[in-house]
Design a protein around this motif. Structure first.
Motif, PDB file in Angstrom:
ATOM      1  N   ASP A 215       0.837  -1.209   0.000  1.00  0.00           N
ATOM      2  CA  ASP A 215       0.000   0.000   0.000  1.00  0.00           C
ATOM      3  C   ASP A 215       0.867   1.253   0.000  1.00  0.00           C
ATOM      4  O   ASP A 215       0.589   2.221  -0.715  1.00  0.00           O
ATOM      5  CB  ASP A 215      -0.929   0.011   1.220  1.00  0.00           C
ATOM      6  CG  ASP A 215      -2.076  -0.971   1.100  1.00  0.00           C
ATOM      7  OD1 ASP A 215      -2.272  -1.528  -0.006  1.00  0.00           O
ATOM      8  OD2 ASP A 215      -2.776  -1.188   2.103  1.00  0.00           O
ATOM      9  N   SER A 216       1.931   1.239   0.809  1.00  0.00           N
ATOM     10  CA  SER A 216       2.834   2.388   0.871  1.00  0.00           C
ATOM     11  C   SER A 216       3.545   2.590  -0.462  1.00  0.00           C
ATOM     12  O   SER A 216       3.671   3.734  -0.945  1.00  0.00           O
ATOM     13  CB  SER A 216       3.859   2.173   1.988  1.00  0.00           C
ATOM     14  OG  SER A 216       4.816   3.209   2.002  1.00  0.00           O
ATOM     15  N   PHE A 217       3.970   1.483  -1.069  1.00  0.00           N
ATOM     16  CA  PHE A 217       4.696   1.605  -2.336  1.00  0.00           C
ATOM     17  C   PHE A 217       3.795   2.126  -3.449  1.00  0.00           C
ATOM     18  O   PHE A 217       4.196   3.017  -4.208  1.00  0.00           O
ATOM     19  CB  PHE A 217       5.282   0.253  -2.736  1.00  0.00           C
ATOM     20  CG  PHE A 217       6.011   0.299  -4.048  1.00  0.00           C
ATOM     21  CD1 PHE A 217       7.255   0.889  -4.143  1.00  0.00           C
ATOM     22  CD2 PHE A 217       5.433  -0.227  -5.191  1.00  0.00           C
ATOM     23  CE1 PHE A 217       7.921   0.959  -5.358  1.00  0.00           C
ATOM     24  CE2 PHE A 217       6.093  -0.164  -6.410  1.00  0.00           C
ATOM     25  CZ  PHE A 217       7.337   0.427  -6.499  1.00  0.00           C
ATOM     26  N   THR A 218       2.601   1.593  -3.568  1.00  0.00           N
ATOM     27  CA  THR A 218       1.705   2.056  -4.642  1.00  0.00           C
ATOM     28  C   THR A 218       1.300   3.511  -4.429  1.00  0.00           C
ATOM     29  O   THR A 218       1.090   4.247  -5.400  1.00  0.00           O
ATOM     30  CB  THR A 218       0.449   1.163  -4.729  1.00  0.00           C
ATOM     31  OG1 THR A 218      -0.181   1.077  -3.438  1.00  0.00           O
ATOM     32  CG2 THR A 218       0.824  -0.239  -5.194  1.00  0.00           C
ATOM     33  N   GLN A 219       1.219   3.933  -3.176  1.00  0.00           N
ATOM     34  CA  GLN A 219       0.930   5.345  -2.911  1.00  0.00           C
ATOM     35  C   GLN A 219       2.076   6.228  -3.394  1.00  0.00           C
ATOM     36  O   GLN A 219       1.847   7.305  -3.962  1.00  0.00           O
ATOM     37  CB  GLN A 219       0.686   5.565  -1.426  1.00  0.00           C
ATOM     38  CG  GLN A 219       0.293   7.007  -1.084  1.00  0.00           C
ATOM     39  CD  GLN A 219       0.010   7.192   0.393  1.00  0.00           C
ATOM     40  OE1 GLN A 219       0.518   6.460   1.231  1.00  0.00           O
ATOM     41  NE2 GLN A 219      -0.795   8.183   0.719  1.00  0.00           N
TER      42      GLN A 219
END
Length: 212
Positions: free
Chosen positions: A162-166
């Motif tokens: 989730d952090s990476f795609t954000q």
């Protein structure tokens, strides 16, 4: 879980194996072994991919095939059978244990360091944070033997993706730059791998495949 490429084994292990009455318990230079395992695994657990460090307090030496007398005692000093694992909830109730601590003497049908098994092909990392396999036996080994879908691990993996795609959205990363991100998360720069790196690697490989 990611494939592990074994490097040359410690000289101290070779010498010990060649000595009389040698076994794993009387191998006195296990720090050499811990250092080698953590180095070739680029700082992450062989199973769950959490960060590990080459000390007795920060990792376990895992025998992929159990060294127990009724299992594979002949493998106890076989470097190809030795992996570096996290503490896996040692001391906690069994339901909260994972990796080597949960596995104990149980068998699994794959070794991340065996290139013929190619664990990166066997397992999927969807955005839910779970680890999934098409094969029912493999799924059982992931869920029941290694407990890699424990809620804490699932939540940690989901947080990473989730952090990476954000970040990708905020930086408005172009498709042409995606391979550079993949190379970084695969560790092509030679640095330590990020914990749970394979979740992002799986996502990026799928993304690149759709771009073709």
């Amino acid at each position: 879980m990611r494939n592990i490429q074994k490097q040359p084994e410690p000289i101290s292990l070779i010498r010990h194996r060649c000595s009389s009455h040698s076994d794993y318990d009387n191998y006195a230079e296990k720090d050499d072994l811990r250092t080698s395992l953590v180095s070739e695994q680029r700082g992450i657990c062989c199973y769950c991919m959490q960060r590990i460090y080459p000390t007795l307090e920060k990792m376990k030496i895992e025998h992929c095939q159990s060294q127990s007398p009724n299992k594979f005692p002949e493998k106890q000093l076989d470097y190809t059978n030795l992996l570096g694992a996290c503490l896996g909830g040692s001391g906690k109730p069994r339901r909260d244990q994972h990796c080597d601590t949960r596995k104990g003497d149980d068998d699994i049908s794959f070794n991340p360091a065996n290139s013929k098994h190619d664990v990166e092909r066997l397992f999927k990392f969807p955005g839910s944070g779970r680890i999934e396999a098409n094969d029912l036996q493999l799924q059982s080994e992931i869920d029941d033997v290694l407990n890699l879908n424990h809620s804490i691990l699932v939540n940690n993996r989901k947080a990473v993706i989730d952090s990476f795609t954000q970040i990708l959205r905020l930086k408005k990363v172009r498709d042409v730059d995606i391979p550079k991100y993949l190379a970084t998360w695969e560790g092509k720069n030679g640095a330590e791998l990020e914990p749970f790196c394979q979740v992002v690697v799986y996502y990026l490989r799928k993304k690149i495949a759709r771009m073709k």
